[in-house]
Scaffold this motif. Structure first.
Motif, PDB file in Angstrom:
ATOM      1  N   SER A   1       0.854  -1.180   0.000  1.00  0.00           N
ATOM      2  CA  SER A   1       0.000   0.000   0.000  1.00  0.00           C
ATOM      3  C   SER A   1       0.894   1.236   0.000  1.00  0.00           C
ATOM      4  O   SER A   1       1.403   1.653   1.032  1.00  0.00           O
ATOM      5  CB  SER A   1      -0.899   0.012   1.245  1.00  0.00           C
ATOM      6  N   LEU A   2       1.068   1.821  -1.189  1.00  0.00           N
ATOM      7  CA  LEU A   2       1.899   3.022  -1.260  1.00  0.00           C
ATOM      8  C   LEU A   2       1.200   4.212  -0.611  1.00  0.00           C
ATOM      9  O   LEU A   2       1.862   5.169  -0.204  1.00  0.00           O
ATOM     10  CB  LEU A   2       2.257   3.324  -2.719  1.00  0.00           C
ATOM     11  N   HIS A   3      -0.136   4.143  -0.498  1.00  0.00           N
ATOM     12  CA  HIS A   3      -0.839   5.159   0.283  1.00  0.00           C
ATOM     13  C   HIS A   3      -0.288   5.186   1.716  1.00  0.00           C
ATOM     14  O   HIS A   3      -0.223   6.241   2.344  1.00  0.00           O
ATOM     15  CB  HIS A   3      -2.342   4.845   0.353  1.00  0.00           C
ATOM     16  N   SER A   4       0.090   4.019   2.196  1.00  0.00           N
ATOM     17  CA  SER A   4       0.624   3.917   3.556  1.00  0.00           C
ATOM     18  C   SER A   4       2.099   4.291   3.619  1.00  0.00           C
ATOM     19  O   SER A   4       2.605   4.622   4.694  1.00  0.00           O
ATOM     20  CB  SER A   4       0.430   2.492   4.092  1.00  0.00           C
ATOM     21  N   SER A   5       2.786   4.238   2.473  1.00  0.00           N
ATOM     22  CA  SER A   5       4.209   4.592   2.436  1.00  0.00           C
ATOM     23  C   SER A   5       4.421   6.099   2.486  1.00  0.00           C
ATOM     24  O   SER A   5       5.331   6.588   3.161  1.00  0.00           O
ATOM     25  CB  SER A   5       4.859   4.043   1.156  1.00  0.00           C
ATOM     26  N   TYR A   6       3.584   6.834   1.766  1.00  0.00           N
ATOM     27  CA  TYR A   6       3.807   8.272   1.606  1.00  0.00           C
ATOM     28  C   TYR A   6       3.870   9.028   2.934  1.00  0.00           C
ATOM     29  O   TYR A   6       4.776   9.845   3.131  1.00  0.00           O
ATOM     30  CB  TYR A   6       2.742   8.889   0.699  1.00  0.00           C
ATOM     31  N   PRO A   7       2.920   8.825   3.842  1.00  0.00           N
ATOM     32  CA  PRO A   7       3.002   9.578   5.102  1.00  0.00           C
ATOM     33  C   PRO A   7       4.214   9.233   5.938  1.00  0.00           C
ATOM     34  O   PRO A   7       4.671  10.060   6.736  1.00  0.00           O
ATOM     35  CB  PRO A   7       1.696   9.219   5.820  1.00  0.00           C
TER      36      PRO A   7
END
Length: 313
Positions: A230-236
Motif C-alpha cells: 500500500s503506497l498510500h501507507s508509504s507516503y506519510p
C-alpha cells in the motif's frame, strides 16, 4: 552573430523552446499510443509550459516538481502493462493469510479486519477516513512546496526519496500482483482480468455528501491488482521522516496523525489488507534507508547537487 548570442542567452532562447516543444509532443504521442488520449495530458502540458516560460521563479518551481510529474506519468503508463500479464494474481492465499494473522472473532466467525469494519461501519468513521484518504496527495505535495521555498537540498532529497519508494513499490506490484479486499467482497476468489476500479468503503463518504469524488478518482486507477504494498501507507511515512529530520515541531504531530489515519482508513474502507499496509511501511523504510546510502556513495549525490543548482535562486 551578436543577435544569435543574445537569442541563445535570453530567457526565451530557441533551445528551450524547441526542447520543451519536443518533450510536450513526445509525451502526448507516447501517451496516446500507450493509454489513449485524455484531457489530463493537455492540462499537464499546459501547466508545465506555462510555468516554464512565465518567469525564472516559476521555471525553477516546475523543474523541481518535474520529479513528481515523472512519477505520475510512470504510474499512468502502468495501465498499458497490467501486472497480471506477468505473474499470477494473489487472491485467496492473501485473504487466508490476512484472516489467519489478523482475524477477528465476531459472533463465532473469524473475519478479516476489512470484513469486520464493513459490518460495523459508522457515519463518523466513513467521513473521517474519507478525509484522511484525501490527504495522501495534498499533504506530501504541500510539504514538498514548503521544502522547495525553505530548503532546496531537503526538497530534492524528499522528492527523490518519494519517487524511489514508488519505484520499489512498482517492482513488487509486478513481482507479486495482489487483489484488494474489496475485490474478494465483490468477485470472490476468481480472477477477472480488466476489472474496473472500485471506491469500496469510500463510496459511503460519497453517499454521505451526495457527491462522486472518490468514484471519479478510482475510475482512473491504473491497476486494481496492485494492492501490495500500500503506497498510500508509504507516503506519510516519508513525510514524517523528513518532518522529523527538519525539526518541524508541532506540525509533525499533524503529520503523524495523518499517517495513522491513512493506515486505518486503508483497512477500514477495504482498499487494503493489514498486510498491504505493513508492506507499505516496509517499502518506505527500505526506500529511505537505501536512498540515504545511494545519496552518499553513488553518482546520485552529483545528480542531486545538479538539480539543487538548477532550481536554486
Amino acid at each position: 552573430m551578436q543577435q544569435e548570442v543574445l537569442l541563445k542567452n535570453s530567457f526565451y532562447n530557441l533551445r528551450n523552446i524547441y526542447l520543451t516543444a519536443a518533450i510536450s509532443v513526445g509525451y502526448l504521442l507516447l501517451s496516446i499510443l500507450l493509454v489513449g488520449f485524455k484531457i489530463d495530458q493537455l492540462v499537464l502540458i499546459f501547466i508545465f509550459n506555462a510555468l516554464f516560460f512565465i518567469s525564472a521563479g516559476t521555471r525553477r518551481f516546475i523543474l523541481g516538481f518535474s520529479i513528481f510529474i515523472v512519477y505520475w506519468i510512470l504510474f499512468d503508463y502502468m495501465k498499458a502493462f497490467p501486472n497480471y500479464l506477468f505473474n499470477t494474481v494473489h487472491i485467496e492465499d492473501l485473504y487466508d493469510l490476512e484472516k489467519n494473522t489478523f482475524g477477528i472473532n465476531y459472533h463465532g466467525l473469524i473475519l478479516t479486519p476489512n470484513e469486520y469494519w464493513k459490518i460495523n461501519s459508522t457515519a463518523f468513521f466513513d467521513v473521517l477516513t474519507g478525509f484522511f484518504y484525501l490527504m495522501w496527495v495534498p499533504v506530501p505535495l504541500a510539504f514538498a512546496t514548503y521544502l522547495f521555498f525553505k530548503n532546496k537540498e531537503q526538497f530534492v532529497q524528499f522528492s527523490l526519496t518519494f519517487v524511489w519508494v514508488n519505484l520499489l513499490g512498482f517492482v513488487v506490484y509486478y513481482a507479486f500482483p495482489a487483489a484488494p479486499p474489496w475485490y474478494v467482497q465483490e468477485h470472490g476468489f476468481e480472477f477477472i482480468a480488466k476489472t474496473a476500479g472500485n471506491t469500496a468503503g469510500l463510496a459511503r463518504f460519497d453517499h454521505y455528501f451526495n457527491i462522486t469524488l472518490f468514484h471519479g478518482i478510482y475510475s482512473k486507477g491504473s491497476n486494481v491488482f496492485a494492492a501490495m504494498p500500500s503506497l498510500h501507507s508509504s507516503y506519510p511515512v516519508i513525510v514524517v521522516y523528513y518532518g522529523l529530520k527538519n525539526r518541524l515541531g508541532k506540525i509533525n504531530i499533524f503529520f503523524f496523525t495523518v499517517m495513522l489515519g491513512i493506515w486505518f482508513s486503508a483497512v477500514y474502507t477495504s482498499h487494503h489488507y493489514t498486510l498491504d499496509v505493513l508492506a507499505g511501511l516496509s517499502c518506505a523504510f527500505l526506500g529511505i534507508i537505501s536512498f540515504n546510502y545511494l545519496i552518499r556513495h553513488t553518482k546520485l549525490k552529483q545528480f542531486a547537487a545538479n538539480l539543487i543548482s538548477a532550481i536554486g535562486n
